[in-house]
Design a protein around this motif. Structure first.
Motif, PDB file in Angstrom:
ATOM      1  N   VAL A  25      20.177  -6.255 -17.859  1.00  0.00           N
ATOM      2  CA  VAL A  25      19.143  -5.233 -17.698  1.00  0.00           C
ATOM      3  C   VAL A  25      17.910  -5.608 -18.534  1.00  0.00           C
ATOM      4  CG1 VAL A  25      20.095  -3.762 -19.556  1.00  0.00           C
ATOM      5  CG2 VAL A  25      18.704  -2.729 -17.747  1.00  0.00           C
ATOM      6  N   ASP A  26      16.742  -5.404 -17.967  1.00  0.00           N
ATOM      7  CA  ASP A  26      15.450  -5.680 -18.614  1.00  0.00           C
ATOM      8  C   ASP A  26      15.099  -7.159 -18.740  1.00  0.00           C
ATOM      9  OD1 ASP A  26      14.705  -3.074 -18.831  1.00  0.00           O
ATOM     10  OD2 ASP A  26      15.271  -2.852 -20.945  1.00  0.00           O
ATOM     11  N   HIS A  27      15.898  -8.039 -18.190  1.00  0.00           N
ATOM     12  CA  HIS A  27      15.548  -9.453 -18.283  1.00  0.00           C
ATOM     13  C   HIS A  27      14.529  -9.867 -17.212  1.00  0.00           C
ATOM     14  CE1 HIS A  27      18.768 -11.147 -21.234  1.00  0.00           C
ATOM     15  NE2 HIS A  27      18.160 -10.074 -21.686  1.00  0.00           N
ATOM     16  N   GLY A  28      14.248  -8.944 -16.249  1.00  0.00           N
ATOM     17  CA  GLY A  28      13.130  -9.192 -15.341  1.00  0.00           C
ATOM     18  C   GLY A  28      13.468  -9.380 -13.873  1.00  0.00           C
ATOM     19  N   LYS A  29      14.631  -8.885 -13.439  1.00  0.00           N
ATOM     20  CA  LYS A  29      15.034  -9.056 -12.039  1.00  0.00           C
ATOM     21  C   LYS A  29      14.052  -8.371 -11.078  1.00  0.00           C
ATOM     22  CE  LYS A  29      18.999  -7.100 -13.018  1.00  0.00           C
ATOM     23  NZ  LYS A  29      18.893  -7.007 -14.483  1.00  0.00           N
ATOM     24  N   THR A  30      13.736  -7.110 -11.391  1.00  0.00           N
ATOM     25  CA  THR A  30      12.852  -6.349 -10.502  1.00  0.00           C
ATOM     26  C   THR A  30      11.456  -6.955 -10.483  1.00  0.00           C
ATOM     27  OG1 THR A  30      14.112  -4.422 -11.188  1.00  0.00           O
ATOM     28  CG2 THR A  30      12.087  -4.000  -9.967  1.00  0.00           C
ATOM     29  N   THR A  31      10.977  -7.341 -11.659  1.00  0.00           N
ATOM     30  CA  THR A  31       9.639  -7.932 -11.755  1.00  0.00           C
ATOM     31  C   THR A  31       9.573  -9.223 -10.936  1.00  0.00           C
ATOM     32  OG1 THR A  31       9.542  -7.019 -13.980  1.00  0.00           O
ATOM     33  CG2 THR A  31       7.833  -8.611 -13.402  1.00  0.00           C
ATOM     34  N   LEU A  32      10.635 -10.010 -11.003  1.00  0.00           N
ATOM     35  CA  LEU A  32      10.662 -11.262 -10.241  1.00  0.00           C
ATOM     36  C   LEU A  32      10.620 -10.995  -8.737  1.00  0.00           C
ATOM     37  CD1 LEU A  32      10.897 -14.344 -10.198  1.00  0.00           C
ATOM     38  CD2 LEU A  32      13.389 -14.082 -10.272  1.00  0.00           C
ATOM     39  N   ALA A 138      14.762 -18.942 -16.416  1.00  0.00           N
ATOM     40  CA  ALA A 138      14.531 -18.671 -17.843  1.00  0.00           C
ATOM     41  C   ALA A 138      13.208 -17.925 -17.921  1.00  0.00           C
ATOM     42  CB  ALA A 138      14.501 -19.972 -18.622  1.00  0.00           C
ATOM     43  N   ASN A 139      13.316 -16.607 -17.938  1.00  0.00           N
ATOM     44  CA  ASN A 139      12.144 -15.752 -17.700  1.00  0.00           C
ATOM     45  C   ASN A 139      11.372 -15.403 -18.979  1.00  0.00           C
ATOM     46  OD1 ASN A 139      10.412 -14.140 -16.148  1.00  0.00           O
ATOM     47  ND2 ASN A 139      11.661 -12.309 -16.465  1.00  0.00           N
ATOM     48  N   LYS A 140      10.164 -14.934 -18.775  1.00  0.00           N
ATOM     49  CA  LYS A 140       9.258 -14.428 -19.819  1.00  0.00           C
ATOM     50  C   LYS A 140       8.734 -15.540 -20.730  1.00  0.00           C
ATOM     51  CE  LYS A 140      11.602  -9.910 -19.829  1.00  0.00           C
ATOM     52  NZ  LYS A 140      11.848  -8.649 -20.537  1.00  0.00           N
ATOM     53  N   VAL A 141       8.495 -16.735 -20.170  1.00  0.00           N
ATOM     54  CA  VAL A 141       7.924 -17.810 -20.998  1.00  0.00           C
ATOM     55  C   VAL A 141       6.563 -17.403 -21.582  1.00  0.00           C
ATOM     56  CG1 VAL A 141       9.115 -19.678 -19.748  1.00  0.00           C
ATOM     57  CG2 VAL A 141       6.812 -19.009 -19.043  1.00  0.00           C
ATOM     58  N   ASP A 142       5.883 -16.476 -20.896  1.00  0.00           N
ATOM     59  CA  ASP A 142       4.565 -16.037 -21.382  1.00  0.00           C
ATOM     60  C   ASP A 142       4.655 -15.255 -22.701  1.00  0.00           C
ATOM     61  OD1 ASP A 142       5.800 -14.002 -19.510  1.00  0.00           O
ATOM     62  OD2 ASP A 142       4.183 -12.793 -20.383  1.00  0.00           O
ATOM     63  N   THR A 143       5.864 -14.844 -23.099  1.00  0.00           N
ATOM     64  CA  THR A 143       5.994 -14.085 -24.364  1.00  0.00           C
ATOM     65  C   THR A 143       6.166 -15.021 -25.567  1.00  0.00           C
ATOM     66  OG1 THR A 143       8.403 -13.887 -24.152  1.00  0.00           O
ATOM     67  CG2 THR A 143       7.073 -12.109 -23.188  1.00  0.00           C
ATOM     68  N   SER A 207       7.655 -17.235 -15.616  1.00  0.00           N
ATOM     69  CA  SER A 207       7.275 -15.881 -15.987  1.00  0.00           C
ATOM     70  C   SER A 207       7.147 -15.066 -14.717  1.00  0.00           C
ATOM     71  CB  SER A 207       5.946 -15.867 -16.743  1.00  0.00           C
ATOM     72  OG  SER A 207       5.448 -14.544 -16.787  1.00  0.00           O
ATOM     73  N   ALA A 208       7.986 -14.045 -14.602  1.00  0.00           N
ATOM     74  CA  ALA A 208       7.908 -13.163 -13.434  1.00  0.00           C
ATOM     75  C   ALA A 208       6.612 -12.378 -13.475  1.00  0.00           C
ATOM     76  CB  ALA A 208       9.106 -12.220 -13.416  1.00  0.00           C
ATOM     77  N   MET A 209       6.048 -12.251 -14.691  1.00  0.00           N
ATOM     78  CA  MET A 209       4.819 -11.488 -14.878  1.00  0.00           C
ATOM     79  C   MET A 209       3.595 -12.287 -14.409  1.00  0.00           C
ATOM     80  SD  MET A 209       4.352  -8.511 -16.403  1.00  0.00           S
ATOM     81  CE  MET A 209       4.684  -8.053 -18.101  1.00  0.00           C
ATOM     82  N   THR A 210       3.436 -13.516 -14.905  1.00  0.00           N
ATOM     83  CA  THR A 210       2.248 -14.311 -14.570  1.00  0.00           C
ATOM     84  C   THR A 210       2.464 -15.152 -13.307  1.00  0.00           C
ATOM     85  OG1 THR A 210       2.923 -16.276 -15.804  1.00  0.00           O
ATOM     86  CG2 THR A 210       1.751 -14.567 -17.047  1.00  0.00           C
TER      87      THR A 210
HETATM   88  P1  GDP Z   1      15.357  -5.700 -14.759  1.00  0.00           P
HETATM   89  O1  GDP Z   1      16.041  -4.576 -15.453  1.00  0.00           O
HETATM   90  O2  GDP Z   1      16.094  -6.991 -14.950  1.00  0.00           O
HETATM   91  O3  GDP Z   1      15.029  -5.423 -13.321  1.00  0.00           O
HETATM   92  O4  GDP Z   1      13.972  -5.931 -15.563  1.00  0.00           O
HETATM   93  P2  GDP Z   1      12.492  -5.507 -15.161  1.00  0.00           P
HETATM   94  O5  GDP Z   1      11.969  -6.353 -14.084  1.00  0.00           O
HETATM   95  O6  GDP Z   1      12.459  -4.036 -14.978  1.00  0.00           O
HETATM   96  O7  GDP Z   1      11.715  -5.929 -16.496  1.00  0.00           O
HETATM   97  C1  GDP Z   1      11.960  -5.297 -17.741  1.00  0.00           C
HETATM   98  C2  GDP Z   1      10.688  -5.332 -18.570  1.00  0.00           C
HETATM   99  O8  GDP Z   1      10.313  -6.666 -18.868  1.00  0.00           O
HETATM  100  C3  GDP Z   1       9.500  -4.692 -17.847  1.00  0.00           C
HETATM  101  O9  GDP Z   1       8.731  -3.997 -18.810  1.00  0.00           O
HETATM  102  C4  GDP Z   1       8.736  -5.895 -17.327  1.00  0.00           C
HETATM  103  O10 GDP Z   1       7.364  -5.636 -17.202  1.00  0.00           O
HETATM  104  C5  GDP Z   1       8.997  -6.933 -18.391  1.00  0.00           C
HETATM  105  N1  GDP Z   1       8.960  -8.294 -17.856  1.00  0.00           N
HETATM  106  C6  GDP Z   1       9.676  -8.796 -16.824  1.00  0.00           C
HETATM  107  N2  GDP Z   1       9.386 -10.089 -16.627  1.00  0.00           N
HETATM  108  C7  GDP Z   1       8.451 -10.424 -17.543  1.00  0.00           C
HETATM  109  C8  GDP Z   1       7.750 -11.640 -17.841  1.00  0.00           C
HETATM  110  O11 GDP Z   1       7.910 -12.685 -17.227  1.00  0.00           O
HETATM  111  N3  GDP Z   1       6.858 -11.594 -18.896  1.00  0.00           N
HETATM  112  C9  GDP Z   1       6.642 -10.450 -19.609  1.00  0.00           C
HETATM  113  N4  GDP Z   1       5.763 -10.517 -20.602  1.00  0.00           N
HETATM  114  N5  GDP Z   1       7.297  -9.306 -19.349  1.00  0.00           N
HETATM  115  C10 GDP Z   1       8.181  -9.274 -18.341  1.00  0.00           C
END
Ligand code: GDP
Length: 362
Positions: A25-32, A138-143, A207-210
């Motif tokens: 949870v919160d590792h970025g599945k939905t964002t990806l 390997a997500n969130k490299v932008d952090t 980075s799922a974000m960028t």
């Molecule tokens: P899920 O629970 O795995 O679906 O995770 P979410 O996609 O909801 O992401 C959890 C949090 O991490 C959210 O606040 C996203 O905006 C943030 N997040 C996800 N991917 C990235 C990323 O690549 N970079 C950054 N900086 N934040 C991210």
């Protein structure tokens, strides 16, 4: 060759691989998933992406545009990828623990800072048991402190543009991940060093974000599918349909319905079905096959349209009588020209297998 994953009238020789996104949870599945859908839309091919029930079909042409120089659509003859939309949903975890034949291929999303967490391990256990090929995002490299983002670029170019200390920070984290994968019994490496994806797990920094590294992810997914799933994808999409229940939901005007992913053959609006149930297989007849209206956002969409048939691979909502006892993770089979007893036996056998797996998990 022109293959449209949603075309239900023409029998294409290879179906779309089904991709599941797993991870803590919160590792970025939905964002990806949102990034993949969003980028595909901004590539100006919104009409080409199709929203299904519980899934999104991204055709090869769109993947080709998103991946830029990394993918030449000429090299592929699979029609694209079908992403399951509901990674965090509780029925998806039921489904995962049931270990059904849901996904052909998976992405395990791991936050590069957080590393392995309980649901990461759980995902790996399921993939190991079901022998599903996967890659690690390997997500969130932008952090990483000091990271300068370049949106939607391939990761190696983006990485080379970072200051040395940022690059080695990333490498350290990736080596840690590779070490953790190895502790779990998976030999892994940076994806660009992997020669044989059957023996080695590719790790794609992104980075799922960028969007950095997302082109690479799509390229590796397409390459893996093409190389290792082609035989499995050669199905008769006009044959009797087979699928897995994703969710059982009440739908106004339709009663209890099932959301299913069809991975083989076709379901038609006049088919007889056998669906796995709590007590025993349910024998029923399709009342309606429903899809979201085109371009509608799946999670807020209430309006469906009826379709005549749905061919693999696709998501569909099925309205039919007697579905109250249907179970997420259970099989759905079309009877068509076969004796119904034979299909009931098939469904029972599949459910028994699921129960054995669930029992083994304790
Ligand atoms: P899920 O629970 O795995 O679906 O995770 P979410 O996609 O909801 O992401 C959890 C949090 O991490 C959210 O606040 C996203 O905006 C943030 N997040 C996800 N991917 C990235 C990323 O690549 N970079 C950054 N900086 N934040 C991210």
């Amino acid at each position: 060759a022109e293959h449209t994953p949603t075309d239900t009238t023409e029998s294409s020789s290879l179906r779309t691989p089904i991709v599941a996104v797993l991870g803590h949870v919160d590792h970025g599945k939905t964002t990806l998933l949102d990034k993949i859908r969003g980028s595909a839309v901004t590539e100006g091919e919104a009409g080409a992406i199709t929203q299904h029930i519980g899934s999104t079909a991204v055709p090869l042409s769109v993947i080709g545009e998103m991946a830029g120089d990394l993918v030449d659509p000429e090299d592929f003859d699979l029609p694209g990828l079908l992403f399951i939309d509901t990674p965090g949903h509780h029925s998806f975890s039921t489904l995962r623990s049931r270990g059904g034949a849901l996904a052909d291929i998976a992405i395990v999303v791991v936050d590069v800072t957080d590393g392995f967490q309980p649901q990461t391990e759980e995902a790996l256990d399921i993939l190991r048991r079901t022998q599903t090929p996967f890659i690690v995002a390997a997500n969130k490299v932008d952090t990483i402190p000091g990271w300068n983002p370049t949106d939607d670029q391939p990761i190696q170019a983006s990485k080379e543009r970072q200051p040395d200390r940022v690059q080695s920070d990333l490498d350290e984290r990736l080596y840690e991940l590779i070490g953790q994968l190895s502790d779990e019994g998976f030999s892994a490496d940076f994806y660009w060093r992997v020669q044989n994806f059957q023996n080695n797990i590719g790790v794609v920094p992104l980075s799922a974000m960028t969007g950095e590294g997302v082109p690479d992810l799509l390229t590796v997914l397409m390459g893996l599918s093409q190389r290792y799933l082609k035989e499995e994808m050669a199905v008769d999409v006009t044959g009797p349909g087979a699928g897995t229940v994703l969710e059982v939901t009440d739908e106004r005007g339709f009663g209890t319905t099932i959301d299913a992913v069809v991975y083989d053959g076709t379901i038609r609006a006049d088919d007889q079905l056998v669906v796995g149930g709590l007590e025993e297989p349910i024998v029923t007849e399709v009342r309606a096959l429903l899809q979201p209206r085109p371009l509608a956002e799946i999670r807020t969409e209430k309006e469906f349209e009826k379709v005549d048939s749905v061919a693999a691979a696709a998501g569909v909502k099925i309205a039919a009588p007697d579905l109250d006892d249907a179970m997420a993770g259970a099989p759905v089979r079309v009877v068509r020209d076969r004796p119904v007893e034979e299909v009931i036996a098939e469904v029972e056998a599949e459910l028994a297998e699921v129960e054995v797996q669930t029992a083994e998990e304790g």
